[in-house]
Design a protein around this motif. Structure first.
Motif, mmCIF file in Angstrom:
data_model
loop_
_atom_site.group_PDB
_atom_site.id
_atom_site.type_symbol
_atom_site.label_atom_id
_atom_site.label_comp_id
_atom_site.label_asym_id
_atom_site.label_seq_id
_atom_site.Cartn_x
_atom_site.Cartn_y
_atom_site.Cartn_z
ATOM 1 N N ALA A 132 40.300 43.294 41.114
ATOM 2 C CA ALA A 132 42.009 43.376 41.488
ATOM 3 C C ALA A 132 42.223 42.372 42.347
ATOM 4 C CB ALA A 132 42.556 44.346 42.137
ATOM 5 N N ALA A 133 41.299 42.011 43.517
ATOM 6 C CA ALA A 133 41.653 41.417 45.130
ATOM 7 C C ALA A 133 41.063 39.519 44.336
ATOM 8 C CB ALA A 133 40.279 41.258 45.601
ATOM 9 N N GLN A 134 39.901 39.556 43.490
ATOM 10 C CA GLN A 134 39.578 38.236 43.097
ATOM 11 C C GLN A 134 41.439 37.455 41.810
ATOM 12 O OE1 GLN A 134 36.289 36.958 43.665
ATOM 13 N NE2 GLN A 134 37.267 39.599 44.782
ATOM 14 N N GLY A 135 41.823 37.790 42.194
ATOM 15 C CA GLY A 135 43.432 37.104 41.845
ATOM 16 C C GLY A 135 43.531 37.078 39.968
ATOM 17 N N PRO A 136 43.826 35.738 39.316
ATOM 18 C CA PRO A 136 43.393 35.714 37.451
ATOM 19 C C PRO A 136 41.991 35.547 36.482
ATOM 20 C CG PRO A 136 44.561 34.481 38.923
ATOM 21 C CD PRO A 136 43.959 34.211 39.809
ATOM 22 N N ILE A 137 41.130 35.503 38.013
ATOM 23 C CA ILE A 137 39.701 35.005 37.004
ATOM 24 C C ILE A 137 39.742 36.072 36.026
ATOM 25 C CG2 ILE A 137 37.630 35.387 37.618
ATOM 26 C CD1 ILE A 137 38.491 33.534 39.899
ATOM 27 N N PHE A 138 40.230 37.292 36.272
ATOM 28 C CA PHE A 138 39.697 38.272 35.075
ATOM 29 C C PHE A 138 40.853 38.821 34.590
ATOM 30 C CE2 PHE A 138 35.979 38.493 38.824
ATOM 31 C CZ PHE A 138 34.979 38.724 37.700
ATOM 32 N N PRO A 139 40.864 39.216 33.122
ATOM 33 C CA PRO A 139 42.306 39.689 33.078
ATOM 34 C C PRO A 139 42.426 40.339 32.961
ATOM 35 C CG PRO A 139 40.398 38.585 31.081
ATOM 36 C CD PRO A 139 39.849 38.678 32.356
ATOM 37 N N LEU B 226 24.992 48.090 42.355
ATOM 38 C CA LEU B 226 24.866 46.303 43.151
ATOM 39 C C LEU B 226 23.124 46.226 42.348
ATOM 40 C CD1 LEU B 226 24.654 47.652 46.848
ATOM 41 C CD2 LEU B 226 26.352 46.588 45.648
ATOM 42 N N THR B 227 22.323 46.554 41.604
ATOM 43 C CA THR B 227 21.354 45.713 41.431
ATOM 44 C C THR B 227 21.667 44.647 40.126
ATOM 45 O OG1 THR B 227 19.538 47.441 41.580
ATOM 46 C CG2 THR B 227 19.094 46.141 40.428
ATOM 47 N N CYS B 228 22.744 45.445 39.030
ATOM 48 C CA CYS B 228 23.230 44.246 38.275
ATOM 49 C C CYS B 228 23.924 43.422 38.829
ATOM 50 C CB CYS B 228 23.916 45.925 37.290
ATOM 51 S SG CYS B 228 23.425 47.401 36.888
ATOM 52 N N LEU B 229 25.180 43.649 39.795
ATOM 53 C CA LEU B 229 25.660 42.221 40.198
ATOM 54 C C LEU B 229 25.115 41.626 40.533
ATOM 55 C CD1 LEU B 229 28.619 44.345 41.793
ATOM 56 C CD2 LEU B 229 28.494 42.843 39.610
ATOM 57 N N GLY C 9 33.872 49.659 48.247
ATOM 58 C CA GLY C 9 35.676 49.622 47.998
ATOM 59 C C GLY C 9 34.613 50.260 45.972
ATOM 60 N N SER C 10 36.117 50.155 45.179
ATOM 61 C CA SER C 10 35.570 50.174 44.379
ATOM 62 C C SER C 10 35.848 48.826 43.308
ATOM 63 C CB SER C 10 36.753 50.940 43.636
ATOM 64 O OG SER C 10 38.336 50.340 43.554
ATOM 65 N N VAL C 11 35.149 48.889 42.254
ATOM 66 C CA VAL C 11 34.411 48.059 40.914
ATOM 67 C C VAL C 11 36.122 47.062 41.412
ATOM 68 C CG1 VAL C 11 33.726 47.366 39.008
ATOM 69 C CG2 VAL C 11 32.502 48.938 40.136
ATOM 70 N N ALA D 207 32.766 34.515 42.506
ATOM 71 C CA ALA D 207 33.830 35.982 42.728
ATOM 72 C C ALA D 207 33.182 36.974 42.648
ATOM 73 C CB ALA D 207 34.952 35.797 40.874
ATOM 74 N N ILE D 208 31.859 37.193 41.268
ATOM 75 C CA ILE D 208 31.057 37.714 41.369
ATOM 76 C C ILE D 208 30.244 38.528 42.890
ATOM 77 C CG2 ILE D 208 28.805 39.148 40.233
ATOM 78 C CD1 ILE D 208 29.322 37.595 37.665
ATOM 79 N N GLN D 209 29.597 37.619 43.724
ATOM 80 C CA GLN D 209 29.667 37.483 44.409
ATOM 81 C C GLN D 209 30.767 38.432 45.545
ATOM 82 O OE1 GLN D 209 28.724 33.761 45.848
ATOM 83 N NE2 GLN D 209 26.377 33.979 45.737
ATOM 84 N N ASP D 210 31.665 38.379 45.611
ATOM 85 C CA ASP D 210 32.505 38.904 46.391
ATOM 86 C C ASP D 210 32.201 40.379 45.427
ATOM 87 O OD1 ASP D 210 34.825 38.720 48.427
ATOM 88 O OD2 ASP D 210 35.845 38.930 46.953
ATOM 89 N N ILE D 211 32.581 40.047 44.878
ATOM 90 C CA ILE D 211 32.728 41.573 43.469
ATOM 91 C C ILE D 211 31.661 42.548 44.520
ATOM 92 C CG2 ILE D 211 32.744 42.973 41.808
ATOM 93 C CD1 ILE D 211 34.310 40.765 40.143
ATOM 94 N N ARG D 212 30.518 42.121 44.736
ATOM 95 C CA ARG D 212 29.244 42.585 45.102
ATOM 96 C C ARG D 212 29.982 43.574 46.521
ATOM 97 N NH1 ARG D 212 25.727 42.839 48.112
ATOM 98 N NH2 ARG D 212 23.201 43.432 47.520
ATOM 99 N N GLN D 213 30.223 42.200 46.768
ATOM 100 C CA GLN D 213 29.918 42.467 48.713
ATOM 101 C C GLN D 213 31.308 43.475 49.121
ATOM 102 O OE1 GLN D 213 30.776 39.230 50.930
ATOM 103 N NE2 GLN D 213 30.961 39.951 52.582
ATOM 104 N N LYS D 214 31.899 43.833 48.292
ATOM 105 C CA LYS D 214 33.003 44.739 48.317
ATOM 106 C C LYS D 214 33.100 46.334 47.864
ATOM 107 C CE LYS D 214 37.307 41.727 48.214
ATOM 108 N NZ LYS D 214 36.234 40.913 48.819
#
Length: 404
Positions: free
Chosen positions: A121-128, A84-87, A114-116, A102-109
């Motif tokens: 995966a919930a961010q759609g095609p932003i991340f390959p 969480l500190t990293c994010l 939730g898992s990283v 997107a990273i804010q949403d990842i941190r929140q989840k």
């Protein structure tokens, strides 16, 4: 889960728009506020619009920004900082609004348990897909920092490859576009005036010139439709890519067409060997291994073949024999995998194959311009030959008559 579209203001006073998935409107509102945003408006939206918004956001995020995200997260985790500190640190240093959201949403989840990998995966095609796959492996093996570093290195190689291909194709694309533009101008404006003059002087037009006149008349009558078709062509290819059967034949053609095969096929082999080796070294079971490997390759033709190979492997066949039956791998790959199976050094053999095909891919990319240039010159020469002959033949006939 439903999709919600929101408008908010961040701590710097900048407007932020986005979509998120949540159970209900109240939960979605709390999720937006939890990102450190000041909510202005929020409403339910369709899953199609939510997917479209994430797709549009992916176009705003450059590959190098994703690489920097993976690299930074890997370094911080290796230093022992909490996830969480990293994010939080990465969010504070990210200037791209779409990526920061997107990273804010990842941190929140992740904060909610939730898992990283699930958050990505919930961010759609932003991340390959490769990044998602390797993060899944890292979480399963407890080596998330190492998996992130491997993902960053892989994406960096892909980026260098893409840059090299663009550089190699820049001259051919410019030359062909310029020539076609000249041809269109000649057909639309020059040829009709010349043929009108020559017809008035009683010059018998040769077959080539008459054919060009017909093309010119067709272009003048339907230029709007042709232009619209040209603009809709990328959309048509995109929609075809959504069809599984169309994707299969498209990807099959990509590894069969000369020159294109040099890049696409070697890239597939390098990616297959690299990711297969990483998953084997991590001790992933074969059924789970193929489930992670196949989507990350991004080739429907390979996917169908590898699924058949997976079934044979799970039924007790050797990996090398199962892959050989699919007839998609060269003898070198099959031989090295067979050696790795019998000697217990499969991950080592796959690392060798990954390096070998990565170098072969780099060599093919460097020589791409030299391979395409003769074809481009041939096409340009043929177009100019048609233009000159279509113009000069009636002029020659006119001069001959004047001489007589």
């Amino acid at each position: 889960m439903s999709f919600f579209a929101y408008s908010a203001v961040d701590a710097n006073g900048q407007m932020v728009k986005g979509t998120l998935e949540s159970d209900d409107l109240d939960t979605a509102s709390r999720d937006v506020v939890a990102k450190g945003l000041y909510l202005i408006s929020i409403k339910a939206t369709s899953s199609q619009l939510g997917w479209l918004h994430k797709t549009m956001a992916s176009f705003q995020v450059k590959r190098m920004e994703v690489i920097e995200f993976a690299q930074s997260l890997a370094v911080m985790l290796k230093a022992g900082l909490p996830i969480l500190t990293c994010l939080e640190d990465i969010i504070a240093s990210t200037s791209n609004k779409a990526l920061r959201s997107a990273i804010q949403d990842i941190r929140q989840k992740v904060e909610q348990g939730g898992s990283v990998s699930g958050a990505l995966a919930a961010q759609g095609p932003i991340f390959p897909g490769t990044l998602k796959t390797l993060i899944t492996v890292g979480e399963g093996t407890g080596r998330l920092d190492a998996s992130l570093q491997e993902a960053a290195d892989h994406l960096l190689r892909v980026q260098h490859l893409a840059d090299a291909i663009k550089k190699a194709l820049m001259y051919p694309a410019f030359a062909i576009t310029t020539t076609l533009s000249a041809l269109v101008f000649w057909l639309a404006f020059v040829l009709p005036k010349l043929t009108g003059t020559m017809t008035g002087m009683g010059v018998k037009l040769p077959a080539l010139t008459r054919a060009l006149i017909s093309v010119s008349a067709l272009f003048q009558a339907h230029w709007g439709t042709m232009l619209l078709a040209l603009l809709l062509l990328p959309i048509a290819f995109y929609l075809l890519g959504k069809n599984k059967k169309a994707r299969y034949y498209r990807d099959w053609a990509a590894i069969k067409i000369p020159i294109v095969r040099l890049i696409v096929y070697n890239k597939l082999l390098a990616s297959f060997a690299e990711q297969f080796g990483i998953l084997v070294a991590a001790g992933i079971a074969m059924d789970r291994l193929f489930d992670l490997l196949i989507p990350s390759l991004g080739n429907e033709y390979f996917a169908v073949r590898l699924l058949k190979a997976k079934e044979n492997i799970l039924n007790g066949s050797l990996i090398s024999e199962s892959l050989k039956e699919q007839e998609i791998f060269p003898n070198l790959v099959l031989r090295m995998i067979s050696i790795g199976e019998t000697s217990g050094t499969l991950d080592t053999q796959l690392r060798f194959l990954s390096g070998y095909y990565a170098k072969k891919l780099n060599d093919a990319t460097e020589s791409l311009g030299k391979l395409i240039e003769p074809l481009v010159m041939l096409v340009i020469g043929a177009l100019f030959a048609v233009i000159i002959m279509g113009l000069m033949l009636p002029i020659y006939d006119l001069v001959s008559k004047m001489g007589k």
